[in-house]
Design a protein around this motif. Structure first.
Motif, PDB file in Angstrom:
ATOM      1  N   UNK A 304       1.081  -0.967   0.047  1.00  0.00           N
ATOM      2  CA  UNK A 304      -0.206  -0.149  -0.576  1.00  0.00           C
ATOM      3  C   UNK A 304       0.745   1.317   0.190  1.00  0.00           C
ATOM      4  N   UNK A 305       0.871   2.192  -0.932  1.00  0.00           N
ATOM      5  CA  UNK A 305       0.973   3.470  -1.395  1.00  0.00           C
ATOM      6  C   UNK A 305       0.336   4.015   0.575  1.00  0.00           C
ATOM      7  N   UNK A 306       0.897   4.081   1.733  1.00  0.00           N
ATOM      8  CA  UNK A 306      -0.099   5.595   2.485  1.00  0.00           C
ATOM      9  C   UNK A 306       0.134   6.740   2.477  1.00  0.00           C
ATOM     10  N   UNK A 307       1.476   6.999   1.821  1.00  0.00           N
ATOM     11  CA  UNK A 307       2.203   8.180   1.928  1.00  0.00           C
ATOM     12  C   UNK A 307       3.196   8.928   3.488  1.00  0.00           C
ATOM     13  N   UNK A 308       3.628   9.690   3.418  1.00  0.00           N
ATOM     14  CA  UNK A 308       4.274  10.525   4.065  1.00  0.00           C
ATOM     15  C   UNK A 308       4.421  10.692   5.931  1.00  0.00           C
ATOM     16  N   UNK A 309       2.519  10.026   6.030  1.00  0.00           N
ATOM     17  CA  UNK A 309       2.980   9.863   7.328  1.00  0.00           C
ATOM     18  C   UNK A 309       1.143   8.495   6.966  1.00  0.00           C
ATOM     19  N   UNK A 310       1.685   8.006   8.760  1.00  0.00           N
ATOM     20  CA  UNK A 310       0.191   6.696   9.367  1.00  0.00           C
ATOM     21  C   UNK A 310      -0.620   7.236   9.188  1.00  0.00           C
ATOM     22  N   UNK A 311      -1.131   8.120   9.605  1.00  0.00           N
ATOM     23  CA  UNK A 311      -2.555   8.488   9.200  1.00  0.00           C
ATOM     24  C   UNK A 311      -3.519   7.463   9.752  1.00  0.00           C
ATOM     25  N   UNK A 312      -4.456   7.419   9.135  1.00  0.00           N
ATOM     26  CA  UNK A 312      -5.312   5.698   9.305  1.00  0.00           C
ATOM     27  C   UNK A 312      -5.020   4.803   8.143  1.00  0.00           C
ATOM     28  N   UNK A 313      -3.827   4.790   8.205  1.00  0.00           N
ATOM     29  CA  UNK A 313      -3.242   3.368   7.119  1.00  0.00           C
ATOM     30  C   UNK A 313      -3.469   2.286   8.222  1.00  0.00           C
ATOM     31  N   UNK A 333      -3.706 -20.270   3.948  1.00  0.00           N
ATOM     32  CA  UNK A 333      -3.861 -19.252   3.307  1.00  0.00           C
ATOM     33  C   UNK A 333      -2.963 -18.101   4.453  1.00  0.00           C
ATOM     34  N   UNK A 334      -2.609 -17.402   3.875  1.00  0.00           N
ATOM     35  CA  UNK A 334      -1.336 -16.294   4.049  1.00  0.00           C
ATOM     36  C   UNK A 334      -1.320 -14.902   3.117  1.00  0.00           C
ATOM     37  N   UNK A 335      -1.848 -14.027   4.237  1.00  0.00           N
ATOM     38  CA  UNK A 335      -2.548 -12.766   3.929  1.00  0.00           C
ATOM     39  C   UNK A 335      -1.618 -11.440   4.685  1.00  0.00           C
ATOM     40  N   UNK A 336       0.045 -10.980   3.525  1.00  0.00           N
ATOM     41  CA  UNK A 336       0.250 -10.257   4.232  1.00  0.00           C
ATOM     42  C   UNK A 336      -0.067  -8.858   3.534  1.00  0.00           C
ATOM     43  N   UNK A 337       1.077  -7.392   4.255  1.00  0.00           N
ATOM     44  CA  UNK A 337       0.855  -6.034   4.410  1.00  0.00           C
ATOM     45  C   UNK A 337       1.463  -5.477   4.467  1.00  0.00           C
ATOM     46  N   UNK A 338       2.161  -5.054   3.610  1.00  0.00           N
ATOM     47  CA  UNK A 338       3.104  -3.557   3.690  1.00  0.00           C
ATOM     48  C   UNK A 338       3.465  -2.189   2.826  1.00  0.00           C
ATOM     49  N   UNK A 339       2.897  -1.458   4.432  1.00  0.00           N
ATOM     50  CA  UNK A 339       2.572  -0.169   4.923  1.00  0.00           C
ATOM     51  C   UNK A 339       3.634   0.800   4.088  1.00  0.00           C
ATOM     52  N   UNK A 340       3.624   1.356   2.974  1.00  0.00           N
ATOM     53  CA  UNK A 340       4.961   1.757   2.447  1.00  0.00           C
ATOM     54  C   UNK A 340       4.444   3.094   2.115  1.00  0.00           C
ATOM     55  N   UNK A 341       5.858   3.828   3.054  1.00  0.00           N
ATOM     56  CA  UNK A 341       6.130   4.963   3.680  1.00  0.00           C
ATOM     57  C   UNK A 341       6.350   5.737   2.190  1.00  0.00           C
ATOM     58  N   UNK A 342       5.799   6.596   1.051  1.00  0.00           N
ATOM     59  CA  UNK A 342       6.157   8.131   0.156  1.00  0.00           C
ATOM     60  C   UNK A 342       6.008   8.911   0.442  1.00  0.00           C
ATOM     61  N   UNK A 343       6.713  10.247  -0.729  1.00  0.00           N
ATOM     62  CA  UNK A 343       6.796  11.567  -0.355  1.00  0.00           C
ATOM     63  C   UNK A 343       5.201  11.461  -1.218  1.00  0.00           C
ATOM     64  N   UNK A 344       3.909  11.446  -1.004  1.00  0.00           N
ATOM     65  CA  UNK A 344       3.240  11.963  -1.195  1.00  0.00           C
ATOM     66  C   UNK A 344       1.905  12.223  -0.370  1.00  0.00           C
ATOM     67  N   UNK A 345       0.838  12.227  -0.518  1.00  0.00           N
ATOM     68  CA  UNK A 345      -0.094  13.314   0.392  1.00  0.00           C
ATOM     69  C   UNK A 345      -0.448  11.917   1.820  1.00  0.00           C
ATOM     70  N   UNK A 346      -0.673  11.836   2.177  1.00  0.00           N
ATOM     71  CA  UNK A 346      -0.545  11.377   3.457  1.00  0.00           C
ATOM     72  C   UNK A 346      -2.328  10.652   2.982  1.00  0.00           C
ATOM     73  N   UNK A 347      -2.342   8.607   2.556  1.00  0.00           N
ATOM     74  CA  UNK A 347      -3.321   8.452   1.871  1.00  0.00           C
ATOM     75  C   UNK A 347      -3.757   8.188   3.360  1.00  0.00           C
ATOM     76  N   UNK A 348      -5.847   8.289   3.866  1.00  0.00           N
ATOM     77  CA  UNK A 348      -6.706   8.066   4.906  1.00  0.00           C
ATOM     78  C   UNK A 348      -8.101   7.209   4.161  1.00  0.00           C
ATOM     79  N   UNK A 349      -8.361   7.213   4.986  1.00  0.00           N
ATOM     80  CA  UNK A 349      -9.742   6.958   4.542  1.00  0.00           C
ATOM     81  C   UNK A 349     -10.536   7.279   3.929  1.00  0.00           C
TER      82      UNK A 349
END
Length: 789
Positions: A304-313, A333-349
């Protein structure tokens, strides 16, 4: 707390939205419509329009301050309390200090006598920034191991070994775009100083309590000195759950600094550039299945592209994982998630809160299985549905209403003439080289509750006045979804009054404190129950009073039609209320409700994250033009489960609107950042939401005839805000089906959104696969000697 009767007068009726007439006549008052207090100043954020990220070497604001009409210029140094507007982790500065982390980050704010003066002055700032190389995409962030939150996973069994042992295997990468909220009313706040350092803030927010906390934090004052209020929003869709914090904070800081009321309303371009979106994902998936298409094992990796901060990620990505099963049982099943930090606005709800991304990934996988086996996707889907024997999700929660899923899909399968239309689609595609049709019927199973347990609570304040009128206040916010109307119906029903006797008042933190956001489709479930408890408490006091006064049993007292029937006598509610008041009976109550059964433990990935599931299904038929990539949605059939509907008209409106918004996300709404990290789709001219012409001409919507929610919800209803968004998965799958027809047996490479460019790209790839298949199956040329070359 059952209280189910066959004589309900207000609840379950198609009552119009309380502000419907005001909306269409322009009388509905939003914050920018409110009369501005004398001396109101205007706040405009300032930012570097040349930089994406880097260290701020210098910032010259002299020309800004010197502009006539500018009263103050605020920087991080002017924040009297804590310079943070985050929901939890303290990583969202109100005003950036020392470095810029994304294109559009606010560095200063101009306070001026008019908004126009402030806007012009903000552009006079001179920045010197040492540019850094931005990380922009999930792929870049994953490669750089740039994380905003730790990785997370859950599942069951040994999926890797099961995949290896499976009869058939498929894998792929699926890219899912984000989405701009595009609320009609942009971010706006009006802050007015009060006595003793207090502050009253009108904010267009889904979370007044968080506005209260944030403003108190940045001002360095106790929460009790801050009041947040909101009567209505012109749309929210999740974009005003946490994202409203910064703008309320800036208005409040400016008001505290100047001693004047201060208003901040973002320009539409700035709003789109500066605020977060729906999370976009790269999904790597693998599945093992039998020759009958029944899944044996699966693995998902959500980047996931989360943006520059955690917000509600954290919550958004967890809900993506929770819904990666869609409506299907995964034995291993195996379900994995990576919460990625990018130089974009902080994605949210965003409406669905990650659920749509998880669910569409599962449906993409089901399409692939069906194509590989040469079967219809609906048949494969139905074989993988949850059943009584296979009813446990990968996170260990039982699917208790699996029979509703089967019955609802079967009903839609019949009412939509699915199999007849499937043959017609096949015939059409055989006779048309350029235009191709697609058809899909997809299910919805969506979990209802906040996955943070403490958010599953609500309060409501109900007053009965001595003239028989009622005033209602609760912690939920109205953003057009009809929450106020539904909760008012509940109170009217409980007190036996007509709806016009219930006065709905603005959500206000000084009346109902410590509220949860209006989100997670839980607004009616939570606030309706709290209001019902309050109204019933008042009614029970009146019953006890009347029972004693008239010497009759409580069962002989009824409340209806603004009257109270006491045995064989009828009194107006006003008369009863007045007599009760004279008898010193308390005619007000603060009701409180906490959702039961929620037990999710994130650390051990065990428990029950949802109170119940809402179900639905959609059948969509589309036509694509393989020469241009253009697409039309020809017909849509929706059948959705809302339990026993509190208000069928409002619920149908929510289903229609949610579907269209989901359709926009999956077809036309494309967010584009350039290679320097600047958002290019930041206005209606460059970002295409669905319009009236995009809505299918043949659009059929029905409510499922439910036996009622088996859980003890408000009048046995079910939530309706978010689940309909995922009905739009049928449109994506129908487009996928149309592209697949170009090369039978070959799985298309089709990402979302399916813009004309994306459809054309997938069409070309699919035709190339078809050509390779034809070439491979052609007989080898024979040489003059009679031998094959």
């Amino acid at each position: 707390m059952t209280g189910e009767t066959s004589t309900l007068a207000i609840v379950r009726q198609s009552v119009r939205h309380d502000s419907a007439a005001k909306h269409v006549t322009g009388q509905a008052v939003y914050i920018d419509d409110m009369p501005e207090p004398a001396g109101t100043l205007h706040v405009v954020p300032g930012w570097d329009r040349a930089s994406v990220c880097g260290r701020i070497l210098s910032l010259d604001l002299e020309a800004v301050r010197a502009t006539p009409g500018v009263v103050a210029v605020l920087t991080a140094e002017d924040v009297p309390g804590t310079n943070d507007c985050s929901s939890a982790l303290g990583d969202d500065p109100v005003l950036a200090k020392g470095e810029i982390l994304f294109f559009g980050q606010v560095v200063f704010a101009v306070v001026a006598t008019t908004r126009e003066i402030a806007r012009r002055a903000a552009r006079k700032a001179v920045f010197e920034v040492e540019a850094a190389t931005p990380i922009l995409t999930p792929d870049q962030a994953a490669q750089a191991d740039s994380m905003v939150l730790p990785d997370y996973q859950f599942g069951r069994g040994e999926s890797a070994a099961a995949l290896e042992a499976a009869d058939h295997r498929l894998s792929g990468t699926f890219r899912i775009g984000g989405q701009e909220h595009f609320y009609l009313e942009g971010q706006v706040a009006l802050a007015s100083p009060a006595e003793d350092g207090g502050m009253h803030v009108h904010s267009s927010t889904q979370h007044p309590t968080e506005i209260q906390h944030t403003v108190a934090k940045v001002l360095g004052v106790p929460d009790a000195l801050v009041t947040a209020e909101v009567r209505r929003m012109g749309g929210g869709f999740g974009g005003k759950e946490s994202q409203a914090n910064q703008w309320a904070a800036l208005a409040a800081i400016a008001a505290a600094r100047t001693g004047k009321p201060c208003k901040l309303r973002l320009d539409r371009d700035d709003d789109m550039i500066m605020t977060g979106k729906r999370h976009d994902f790269r999904v790597d998936w693998a599945v093992g299945y039998g020759s009958d298409g029944v899944i044996q094992a699966t693995e998902f990796d959500f980047l996931a592209r989360c943006g520059y901060s955690a917000d509600l990620s954290l919550g958004v990505n967890d809900r993506t994982m929770f819904h990666s099963d869609s409506s299907y049982f995964y034995p291993q099943a195996t379900i994995r998630s990576r919460r990625l930090k990018t130089n974009t606005c902080s994605n949210t709800a965003f409406r669905g809160f990650g659920g749509p991304q998880g669910m569409v990934a599962a449906e993409r996988m089901m399409e692939a299985i069906a194509i590989s086996l040469g079967e219809d996707a609906l048949s494969v889907r139905k074989r993988n549905f949850y059943t009584a024997e296979r009813n446990l999700t990968p996170y260990g929660m039982p699917v208790e209403e699996h029979e509703v899923l089967h019955d609802l899909v079967a009903q839609l399968e019949a009412s939509s003439d699915y199999w007849v239309r499937r043959e017609k689609v096949r015939a059409f595609n055989q006779h048309n080289a350029v235009l191709k049709k697609g058809l899909a019927l997809t299910p919805v199973k969506f979990g209802i509750s906040f996955t943070l347990k403490h958010l599953n609570q609500a309060g409501a304040l109900v007053h009965l006045y001595t003239d028989g009128s009622v005033q209602l206040n609760h912690g939920g916010t109205e953003m057009g979804q009809g929450l106020y109307t539904k909760v008012a119906q509940v109170v009217a029903e409980e007190l036996g009054v007509t709806l016009d006797r219930v006065r709905i008042t603005a959500t206000n933190t000084s009346k109902v404190p410590n509220t949860a956001p209006t989100a997670a489709s839980s607004g009616t479930d939570l606030n309706g129950m709290a209001a019902r408890i309050a109204a019933r408490t008042i009614r029970d006091r009146l019953v006890a009073f009347l029972s004693e006064r008239h010497e009759c049993p409580a069962e002989a007292i009824l409340f209806r039609d603004n009257k109270v029937i006491v045995a064989d006598q009828a009194f107006s509610l006003a008369q009863v209320a007045k007599e009760a008041h004279m008898g010193r009976v308390h005619l007000s109550d603060a009701g409180f409700y906490a959702t039961p059964k929620i037990t999710w433990d994130r650390e051990t990935a065990t428990g029950r994250p949802f109170f119940y599931f809402a179900y639905g299904a959609a059948c969509a038929e589309v036509t694509i033009d393989t020469m241009t990539g253009e697409m039309t949605v020809d017909r849509v059939d929706l059948l959705h489960d809302v339990g026993h509907s509190l208000n069928p008209a409002i619920d149908i409106g929510q289903i229609e609107g949610g579907f269209v918004q989901g359709m926009g996300w999956l077809t036309t709404e494309e967010l584009v950042w350039d290679d320097k990290g600047r958002l290019r789709t930041h206005a209606p001219s460059t970002y295409k939401i669905p319009t009236a012409s995009d809505i299918p001409a043949d659009f059929r919507v029905r409510l499922y005839e439910s036996k009622g929610n088996p859980q003890e919800t408000i009048y046995r209803s079910k939530a309706v805000g978010e689940p309909p968004v995922m009905l739009a998965n049928a449109v994506y799958c129908a487009i996928h089906d149309a592209v697949a027809s170009l090369a039978p047996g070959e799985v298309p490479d089709l990402n979302a959104p399916t813009t004309p460019e994306e459809i054309l790209r997938a069409v070309r790839l699919q035709r190339a696969k078809a050509h390779r298949t034809v070439a491979a199956s052609a007989p080898a040329p024979v040489s003059d000697s009679g031998e094959t070359d």
